[in-house]
Motif scaffolding. Sequence first.
Motif: not given
Length: 493
Positions: A51-60, A77-82, A92-95
């Motif tokens: 499921n590539p549409s969940v921001a939290a997966y990328y941030a994690n 990955d943070a880019d993908s999340a935002v 944004y915090y992870r980036r």
Amino acid sequence: MSSDSNGDQNVPCSEEVKTKADEAKDAANKLFQARKYEAAIEKYSEAIVLNPSVAAYYANRSFAYIKTEAYGYAVADADSAVKIDPSYVKGYYRRAAANMALCKFKDALRDFRIVVKKAPGDKDARTRLSECEKIVRRIEFEKAIVVESTQKSLAETIDVTTITVDSSYDGPKFEDGKITKEFIEEMMEYFKNQKKIHRKYAIQVILAVRKIMLETPSLVDIKIPQDSKLTVCGDVHGQFYDFINIFNINGVPSETNMYLFNGDFVDRGSFSLEVILTLFAYKCLYPNSLYLTRGNHETDDMNKVYGFEGEVKAKYNDAMFELFSATFSTLPLAHLINQKILVVHGGLFSRDDVTLDDIRNIERFNKKQLDQGSLMCELLWSDPQSLPGRGPSKRGVGIQFGPDVTETFLKRNNLDLLIRSHEVKENGYVIDHNGKCITVFSAPNYCDTIGNKGAIINITPDLKLSYKTFEAVPHPNIRPMAYASQFGGLFTQ
């Protein structure tokens, strides 16, 4: 697995697939909590594929990449999340955290401002923003007051004879102005008891090493005499008690018990000052038997973020850090053992035609040589990969190089082997690229969290290699990065 394999983030999926993705994410979270970061990355990646549409997966996964120091992947990955969810604050915090790790302070500042704007009640984010603003302002100030190159530095002008040693000082002292074996042994004991040597002696040690290094080429030739052995050590990262345990295991440095410490002596561990002063003192005592390679953490930007600058200023003063900075820039970049084994901190290059003479001719005192794409930058930052060819760096600096790149470089330069460090390994060392590329890492239980072993490599005059691995030893209750200002916890939360 790199974070550029994210697939189509807008593809709809069934409830069943979404459930499987969440299950993979939950499993990844458990692995993360167990500090099994590589395994967590695989599970987060599984969730993203489903499921590539969940921001939290990328941030994690971004946070897991931060834990493994793959900061380039973490930013992606943070880019993908935002991109998926522009309101997702954690992205944004992870980036920001990853960019801080890369010393891209202005990029981090931009994201911290977004975090504070979107979450005005987040006190932690406000603190990070304030600290980041201070760093950016200080860098701009330092640029504004850069003196002309004709003006001498503190390292060239300081007069040690004007510094007096109080009669109350009960620590080690020079004998007739010289560093002796007894001085170093007494100094190590003093350090073990969390005491510091008088600043006069610290300055004299630093200046003596700087003088040696100014006369040292960028590529140093080492010949192992018949009655000797050479031990190659990887990153020790300010873990003083584990560092001196190497001497317990393998013997103290001497004219016949030779050592090569392959960069990243400082930062992260909170006893970096003790490590570097011990190494510098031994270098002065045995200039032809103990060798030091510059690592990517022997640089000002990294020292600002990872604790060494704060530690030196806390234990001594600003001037002492200036002296260390001036000395780090003189450290050689590579060592050549018996004409056959090349030792560098990071790795190889973005082009195939690099020769040993090219390394010898690097003008390492010029800070521009550290710019992305330069030979010096790649020596300090690059990493091996299992796939052939070259790839973008997981760290966001340097490159990744495959077994064919290693083979080509070694053949071109009539070499047998590349030894490098720069990466934590579970067993302390790894042999890659068909036995032609060895990584050695000497900081066990890195940052008190990873649980890895440390390792060293013994090399005989006939170039036979043997490995010793070791566990971490106890140390005083001072956490890693204790001197890294507010950013000490940025990579742990």
